[in-house]
Design a protein around this motif. Structure first.
Motif, mmCIF file in Angstrom:
data_model
loop_
_atom_site.group_PDB
_atom_site.id
_atom_site.type_symbol
_atom_site.label_atom_id
_atom_site.label_comp_id
_atom_site.label_asym_id
_atom_site.label_seq_id
_atom_site.Cartn_x
_atom_site.Cartn_y
_atom_site.Cartn_z
ATOM 1 N N ASP A 11 0.852 -1.188 0.000
ATOM 2 C CA ASP A 11 0.000 0.000 0.000
ATOM 3 C C ASP A 11 0.892 1.243 0.000
ATOM 4 O O ASP A 11 1.688 1.433 0.925
ATOM 5 C CB ASP A 11 -0.902 -0.006 1.233
ATOM 6 C CG ASP A 11 -2.000 1.047 1.182
ATOM 7 O OD1 ASP A 11 -1.719 2.182 0.751
ATOM 8 O OD2 ASP A 11 -3.130 0.731 1.583
ATOM 9 N N PRO A 12 0.788 2.105 -0.985
ATOM 10 C CA PRO A 12 1.679 3.279 -1.063
ATOM 11 C C PRO A 12 1.490 4.248 0.090
ATOM 12 O O PRO A 12 2.373 5.071 0.355
ATOM 13 C CB PRO A 12 1.305 3.922 -2.403
ATOM 14 C CG PRO A 12 -0.075 3.418 -2.707
ATOM 15 C CD PRO A 12 -0.136 2.036 -2.138
ATOM 16 N N ARG A 13 0.361 4.161 0.782
ATOM 17 C CA ARG A 13 0.148 5.072 1.907
ATOM 18 C C ARG A 13 1.173 4.843 3.016
ATOM 19 O O ARG A 13 1.560 5.792 3.719
ATOM 20 C CB ARG A 13 -1.264 4.888 2.471
ATOM 21 C CG ARG A 13 -2.375 5.299 1.524
ATOM 22 C CD ARG A 13 -3.736 5.047 2.146
ATOM 23 N NE ARG A 13 -3.942 3.618 2.416
ATOM 24 C CZ ARG A 13 -5.037 3.131 3.006
ATOM 25 N NH1 ARG A 13 -6.005 3.959 3.406
ATOM 26 N NH2 ARG A 13 -5.158 1.827 3.209
ATOM 27 N N SER A 18 5.495 7.051 6.434
ATOM 28 C CA SER A 18 6.858 6.978 6.971
ATOM 29 C C SER A 18 7.697 8.168 6.526
ATOM 30 O O SER A 18 8.429 8.762 7.325
ATOM 31 C CB SER A 18 7.518 5.675 6.514
ATOM 32 O OG SER A 18 8.823 5.580 7.005
ATOM 33 N N ASP A 19 7.593 8.513 5.262
ATOM 34 C CA ASP A 19 8.380 9.628 4.734
ATOM 35 C C ASP A 19 7.988 10.960 5.373
ATOM 36 O O ASP A 19 8.794 11.899 5.409
ATOM 37 C CB ASP A 19 8.210 9.722 3.213
ATOM 38 C CG ASP A 19 8.889 8.581 2.475
ATOM 39 O OD1 ASP A 19 9.709 7.873 3.100
ATOM 40 O OD2 ASP A 19 8.598 8.390 1.275
ATOM 41 N N ASP A 64 -4.333 9.649 5.722
ATOM 42 C CA ASP A 64 -4.054 8.237 5.468
ATOM 43 C C ASP A 64 -3.926 7.450 6.763
ATOM 44 O O ASP A 64 -4.412 6.312 6.869
ATOM 45 C CB ASP A 64 -2.773 8.094 4.641
ATOM 46 C CG ASP A 64 -2.954 8.482 3.181
ATOM 47 O OD1 ASP A 64 -4.117 8.563 2.728
ATOM 48 O OD2 ASP A 64 -1.934 8.707 2.504
ATOM 49 N N VAL A 65 -3.251 8.034 7.772
ATOM 50 C CA VAL A 65 -3.128 7.357 9.070
ATOM 51 C C VAL A 65 -4.504 7.093 9.662
ATOM 52 O O VAL A 65 -4.828 5.973 10.071
ATOM 53 C CB VAL A 65 -2.293 8.207 10.049
ATOM 54 C CG1 VAL A 65 -2.360 7.624 11.461
ATOM 55 C CG2 VAL A 65 -0.843 8.277 9.595
ATOM 56 N N ALA A 199 9.626 3.606 11.177
ATOM 57 C CA ALA A 199 8.700 4.640 11.627
ATOM 58 C C ALA A 199 7.603 4.853 10.606
ATOM 59 O O ALA A 199 7.837 4.925 9.409
ATOM 60 C CB ALA A 199 9.452 5.949 11.852
ATOM 61 N N GLY A 200 6.392 4.975 11.107
ATOM 62 C CA GLY A 200 5.274 5.333 10.251
ATOM 63 C C GLY A 200 4.401 4.168 9.849
ATOM 64 O O GLY A 200 3.336 4.380 9.302
ATOM 65 N N TRP A 201 4.810 2.930 10.110
ATOM 66 C CA TRP A 201 3.942 1.799 9.803
ATOM 67 C C TRP A 201 2.980 1.621 10.966
ATOM 68 O O TRP A 201 3.380 1.490 12.106
ATOM 69 C CB TRP A 201 4.760 0.523 9.594
ATOM 70 C CG TRP A 201 5.479 0.518 8.296
ATOM 71 C CD1 TRP A 201 6.207 1.533 7.748
ATOM 72 C CD2 TRP A 201 5.557 -0.552 7.371
ATOM 73 N NE1 TRP A 201 6.731 1.167 6.558
ATOM 74 C CE2 TRP A 201 6.349 -0.124 6.298
ATOM 75 C CE3 TRP A 201 5.038 -1.848 7.347
ATOM 76 C CZ2 TRP A 201 6.626 -0.931 5.208
ATOM 77 C CZ3 TRP A 201 5.326 -2.649 6.270
ATOM 78 C CH2 TRP A 201 6.104 -2.195 5.201
ATOM 79 N N CYS A 202 1.704 1.595 10.665
ATOM 80 C CA CYS A 202 0.710 1.458 11.718
ATOM 81 C C CYS A 202 0.730 0.028 12.246
ATOM 82 O O CYS A 202 0.775 -0.918 11.469
ATOM 83 C CB CYS A 202 -0.681 1.780 11.189
ATOM 84 S SG CYS A 202 -0.809 3.453 10.537
#
Length: 232
Positions: A11-13, A18-19, A64-65, A199-202
């Protein structure tokens, strides 16, 4: 469990989230540096602060989060979304509104007026506690706990104990960022937790309790119910 392991691989989100998070070295204080002589070892410990202000200022990444969490929890019968002070407050109200649940703040000491219940937890150098308004959560409520980051797991464990004391069922905990080598200070620990340092992966945590000792009052109650703390 990471979102990529929960049907969202590719999933590109996830990369966009993360970015959007900025990693700041040596904040809020410098990391530990230790150097010694022969037959001793050198120890470096770097602090890498995960700054989510750049995430929440990015409208698309922030949305997105929230959308990822909403997609997961909208059909789980969640009646309470409990946000942990302070950065859990950023995500929890939006999720609660979207899934039709009430938002309950879990606050640091002395921030809530009126009668409260509290739960203490251990830090590396001392103790802290979470407080919640008495009566805010009812017996039988199905609760989701939200925070921005899981590191040691101590704060999440305190939140679970606090909610379960009033008879709520903690369905899951959800954080935006997971850090490696997750260990809860003291007598309660996370087991079988495969958290990538990404970082950033739910991540979605279904939590039960494993108690190594029953000496603490809050832990005796959890231990008596036979809970283990694990990830599914």
């Amino acid at each position: 469990m990471f979102a990529a392991e929960n049907g969202l691989r590719g999933d590109p989100r996830l990369k966009a989230i993360s970015d959007a998070i900025t990693v700041v070295p040596n904040f809020p204080k410098p990391g530990l540096f230790s150097f010694s002589t022969e037959k001793a070892f050198v120890l470096f410990t770097w602090i890498m602060f995960q700054d989510i202000t750049t995430l929440v200022s990015n409208h698309k990444a922030f949305k997105d989060v929230v959308d990822i969490f909403v997609d997961r929890y909208r059909d789980m019968g969640i009646s309470v979304v409990a946000g942990i002070e302070a950065r859990g407050f950023i995500f929890a109200p939006a999720i609660a509104l979207a899934i039709g649940a009430k938002f309950i703040p879990l606050r640091k000491p002395g921030k809530l007026p009126g009668e409260v219940i509290m739960e203490s937890y251990e830090l590396e150098y001392g103790n802290d506690r979470l407080e919640m308004h008495l009566g805010a959560v009812k017996r039988g409520d199905r609760a989701l706990v939200i925070d921005d980051l899981v590191a040691t797991g101590g704060t999440l464990s305190a939140a679970i104990r606090l909610l379960e004391r009033v008879g709520a069922e903690v369905v899951e905990c959800a954080c935006v960022i997971g850090l490696p080598e997750v260990k809860i200070p003291g007598r309660v620990r996370l087991v079988s937790l495969d958290v990538w340092s990404y970082a950033g992966w739910c991540i979605f945590l279904r939590l039960h309790m494993e108690c190594e000792s029953s000496s603490a009052t809050g832990l005796r109650m959890i231990e008596s119910r036979g809970y283990r703390l694990r990830i599914v």
